[in-house]
Structures are given as C-alpha cells and as structure tokens.
Design an enzyme around this catalytic site. Structure first.
Site, short mmCIF file in Angstrom:
data_model
loop_
_atom_site.label_atom_id
_atom_site.label_comp_id
_atom_site.label_asym_id
_atom_site.label_seq_id
_atom_site.Cartn_x
_atom_site.Cartn_y
_atom_site.Cartn_z
N GLY A 1 146.76 19.00 22.13
CA GLY A 1 145.57 18.32 22.65
C GLY A 1 145.44 16.96 21.99
N LEU B 1 138.59 14.91 21.02
CA LEU B 1 138.43 15.39 19.64
C LEU B 1 139.46 14.74 18.71
CD1 LEU B 1 137.13 17.53 17.68
CD2 LEU B 1 139.11 18.94 18.23
N PHE C 1 151.74 22.07 27.30
CA PHE C 1 151.68 23.27 26.44
C PHE C 1 151.38 24.54 27.22
CE2 PHE C 1 147.50 21.11 25.74
CZ PHE C 1 146.70 22.04 26.38
N ASP D 1 134.35 25.31 12.25
CA ASP D 1 133.02 24.95 12.77
C ASP D 1 132.66 23.72 11.97
OD1 ASP D 1 130.24 24.61 13.01
OD2 ASP D 1 130.07 26.67 13.72
N HIS D 2 132.79 22.56 12.59
CA HIS D 2 132.73 21.34 11.77
C HIS D 2 131.35 21.13 11.16
CE1 HIS D 2 131.15 19.37 15.43
NE2 HIS D 2 130.74 18.40 14.65
N GLU E 1 121.18 15.26 20.99
CA GLU E 1 122.22 14.24 21.19
C GLU E 1 121.76 13.28 22.27
OE1 GLU E 1 126.52 15.57 20.83
OE2 GLU E 1 125.51 17.35 21.60
N HIS F 1 127.56 26.42 15.91
CA HIS F 1 126.97 25.51 14.92
C HIS F 1 125.55 25.96 14.50
CE1 HIS F 1 130.27 23.02 15.93
NE2 HIS F 1 129.76 22.40 16.95
C1 BG6 Z 1 130.90 19.82 19.28
C2 BG6 Z 1 130.44 20.05 20.69
O1 BG6 Z 1 131.28 21.01 18.67
O2 BG6 Z 1 129.85 19.22 18.53
C3 BG6 Z 1 129.97 18.76 21.33
O3 BG6 Z 1 131.49 20.60 21.45
C4 BG6 Z 1 128.94 18.09 20.47
O4 BG6 Z 1 129.46 18.98 22.63
C5 BG6 Z 1 129.43 17.96 19.04
O5 BG6 Z 1 128.70 16.81 21.01
C6 BG6 Z 1 128.34 17.45 18.14
O6 BG6 Z 1 128.90 17.19 16.88
P1 BG6 Z 1 128.22 16.15 15.89
O7 BG6 Z 1 129.02 16.26 14.64
O8 BG6 Z 1 128.29 14.81 16.53
O9 BG6 Z 1 126.81 16.63 15.73
#
Ligand code: BG6
Length: 462
Positions: A10, A15, A87, A170-171, A209, A233
C-alpha cells in the site's frame, strides 16, 4: 542478525505518504533507524524508484516533524526501492521472493497499509516468500471489518506469523497525551482520589475532524465512523481513562486493567438513548461512495461502565468528519458544588492539535463582591522545542515494533471485545430503522447528538 527490511504494502496510499514516510524520515534523521535499512515500497502504479522518491519528497516536506533538508532526504531516500506489484495476485509473490533473494534480504518487517479486506490475501501470498513467516507484521486498523471477519483474520495470521510478531497498530496509542493520561491520573492525588462516579458526573471523549474522507471513499464507505474511529481509537481511550489501578505499570497489567473496562461495558438496553449516527451533506458526491450510501460519518454514543467505580457516570463519545474543528479531547466533568452559583469543575485533557491540560474552577470575583467566577488554567505543552523533541505516533510505534515492545499495540482480546460491542450496537440501530441524520459541513454535527445529552441534563463541552 541483519537489519530487517521494511516492506510497505500500500506504498502509494494516503497513509504511507502522510504518516509512514514522514515517520521513517524522522527516524532516519534522528538516527533512530539503522543506516543500512532497506525500505521496499510495494504499489500497483508504474513508478521507477526515482519517480516514487520525487513524490515521497513532497510528502515528507509537508508532513515530517523534523525540518526537511535536501541532504537528509537524499540519505533517507537512498534506502527506498519501489517494487511494482499487484498484491492481490497470488502469482506475484514468487517474483517478490526472488527480488528479496537477489538482494539477500532475509529478515523482514511487513507493514500492511491497506484496507483490512486485503490482510489475509497478502498474508497467504507471503507463504511464497522465504523466511517471511519468521518476520514481523504491522497491521493497520481496523483489524477486520466486524467480529466474525476479525476472528477469521486472526486465525489466518496466527497460522502464518507467530503471535508475538503480530503488531496491531492503533496510532492513537502513540499520541503523547494519550500516554500521559495514566501519569496525570495516577500520579496526582487531586485527580486519582476523585476519579470515580461519586465525584465525576460524566466523561466526554471527542474526536472531531474538519477534513472529509479525502479520496478514501473505497475504504471509508464500507467502514463508517463506528468502525473507523470508535471501535479502535476511542475505545482505547475509554478503557485507559476508566481503568482501575493496574497491579503494576507493566504492559500486561495495564492491558488487563483495560480489558476489565471493556468487559464491564453495559449491554445496550435502549439504542435511542445510546447512539446517534449522522452523515455530512455532500457525502454522496465523494469519490467511490455509493450513490445512496447510509454509511455514517458521525457517531455520538452514551455508554456506561458497570462497575463499582463508574456506577451511574455516563461516558459520552463523539467523532465525525467535516465538523467545525480538528480536535481530540477528553473532558472530565465533576459533580456540582452545593453552592448553587458555583460552576462545575471541568478537567480537559487536550490531545490534539494542542496538547495540554485545562482546569476550570471557581474563585471570587476580585473587588468588593462575593460573586463567583470561573478561573481557567490552561497548560499547553506543545511548543516548538517539544514538537522537535517528541516523536510522533507512527515513529514511536514503528520503533517499538523494531524493538519488540508490544506495550502500546492493540491485543487480540481487546479487539474481540470491542468488535463484539460495536457490532451489536450497529445491528440494533439498523434493526430499529433509526435514521442517519444529515448535518452541514463545518458544524458540530447533527442536532440529535446534542439532544442525546440534553435528555439527561448534559451538554457537550466545546
Ligand atoms: C485513522 C482513520 O485511523 O485516524 C481516519 O482511519 C482518521 O479516518 C484518522 O482521519 C485520524 O487520525 P489523527 O491522528 O489525525 O487524529
């Protein structure tokens, strides 16, 4: 052992450009990544490595935390090779195997920066790549598309990779202020002693957002706000905020404490008092969105954690796209004082874009008066120096994976419990034929989300 090769599936996606390349550039520039690391970018498009790096340069310039310099970028991009491959074509993996073999690349970290429906396709393709099964894999969220698909996926992945080498990212768990919640709460008796339903009236977790779906219609339309943001999240944040004191501050103990919160989520009795879904006007005109799609771009929830600590304190969660702001915060609203004119104390943990802590309390208005006014203490920690020193979420998590540190990754049982809850919630909403409420872009979301709280004497904190 050689430095593992970092392969991104990807590699031409949003991303990779917005998050992964800037993170890898920062790690390289900050000397947090080995100089001899190879980064293989896999994409379907017809780029040469040079062309790809030209694009990467623009994104790194725009999104890297550390200042961009031509010299740093040249050194960083010397690690990158672009490999054109489809892929989903299982036959393409033997050529990939050959490609690695010719370059003597035997030690791997694979990053699946693709929609979840492709995870198992890639994993089974990798069975044709020598030594791939001894490597590590980092998977983007959402892990699966619902509980059933997540279970199947987990079994497939664990058949191929060893469980300890599967890193479900999970960032949000890499964000500075999310990591700070425990310190703020447990190391300050003024908060820890009051952290329960006796003193806290409600808790709000908001992730707003201002952006829309930014060309990600293919993925987003099959997902929606509940699966894209809440299941992962925001449930992570909920379980960190609500957890009991862990036995110790080790990864396992924290994880157990979080799991206990998810297990204590009260099953939904009345969906109308629990969930509001919305969609921004103009969503249907977005690329790759179905013409009559009922996918939600906004969700507001009212949940309870049924245990002694939280009995009777609602947890409100909301998230949405194309809202009036970009902001993530947690608001802790304390119960009112017996003095009628005093306002409620409010503690806000500010996660994004500014990081910090805000506390609202009552004082006497200066002068010859007994009037009560609110003092607002606002601690902001993301000044320029901190921004340069503090690694971003993806940097932290990629580094943690390289160092075998699993603490800040989602574990399978968390994912299973949260899917189970979200699936049921969604099914109930559909079963009751509740509408997806429209809202105008640039607003705070559908009015029904305000009514959800108003019905219980509460209001969103903005
Ligand atoms: C991602 C989602 O995991 O997190 C997105 O798939 C979202 O849709 C994003 O915009 C938000 O991340 P951050 O770090 O900008 O709050």
């Amino acid at each position: 052992m050689s430095t593992p090769t970092f392969t991104i599936f990807g590699g031409t996606g949003d991303l990779t450009f917005r998050k992964l390349l800037p993170a890898l550039y920062n790690m390289h520039t900050a000397k947090d990544s080995a100089d001899d690391r190879q980064i293989i970018i896999i994409g379907r498009r017809d780029y040469s490595t040079e062309e790809y790096c030209g694009k990467a340069r623009d994104w790194v310039k725009k999104f890297s935390r550390l200042p961009y310099t031509d010299e740093d970028f040249e050194k960083f991009s010397a690690q990158i090779s672009y490999y054109k491959m489809d892929f989903i074509d299982s036959n393409a993996y033997s050529s990939l195997n050959l490609y690695y073999k010719e370059r003597d690349l035997n030690d791997h970290i694979f990053y699946f920066a693709v929609a979840p429906r492709f995870f198992s396709i890639i994993a089974s393709g990798l069975t044709n790549v020598k030594n791939a099964c001894h490597g590590k894999v980092i998977l983007e969220k959402p892990f699966g598309e619902d509980l059933d698909s997540a279970k199947v996926l987990n079994i497939q992945l664990e058949k191929f990779f060893s469980a300890k080498n599967i890193f479900r990212i999970d960032h949000y768990l890499g964000k500075e202020m999310i990591r700070n919640i425990q310190t703020l709460r447990f190391s300050n008796p003024i908060f820890s002693n009051l952290w329960n339903s006796r003193y806290i009236e409600s808790i709000q977790i908001s992730a707003s957002e201002d952006m829309g779906i930014e060309g990600r219609g293919g993925y987003y339309d099959a997902s929606g706000a509940l699966k894209d943001m809440v299941q992962n999240h925001l449930f992570q944040i909920l379980s960190i905020v609500a957890m009991e004191w862990p036995e110790k501050f080790s990864a396992d103990a924290m994880h157990d404490a979080q799991i206990r919160v998810l297990r204590a989520l009260r099953p939904v009795a009345d969906i109308r008092e629990t969930l509001v879904l919305g969609q921004y006007e103009g969503y249907h005109q977005e690329q790759l969105v179905k013409p009559h799609s009922s996918t939600e771009t906004y969700a507001a929830l009212r949940l309870f954690v049924d245990n002694e600590r939280w009995w009777g304190t609602p947890f409100y969660i909301r998230t949405g796209k194309k809202l009036d702001r970009r902001e993530i915060k947690i608001a802790i609203i304390f119960r009112p004082s017996f003095l009628e004119k005093a306002a409620q104390n409010i503690l806000i943990i500010k996660i994004q874009p500014s990081e910090g802590v805000y506390l609202q309390f009552n004082i006497k208005k200066p002068g010859d008066t007994d009037e009560i006014i609110q003092a607002k203490m606002d601690f902001c920690q993301n000044d320029y120096v901190n921004k340069l020193n503090t690694p971003e979420a993806y940097e932290r998590l990629i580094k943690a994976c390289i160092n075998d540190n699993t603490s800040w990754f989602s574990q399978w049982d968390q994912i299973e419990l949260s899917w189970n809850f979200i699936d049921k919630l969604h099914e109930l909403y559909i079963w009751e034929k509740l509408p997806i409420f429209k809202y105008a872009a640039g607003t705070t979301g559908p009015e029904q989300a305000n009514e959800l709280l108003r019905g219980f004497g509460h209001e969103w904190i903005d």
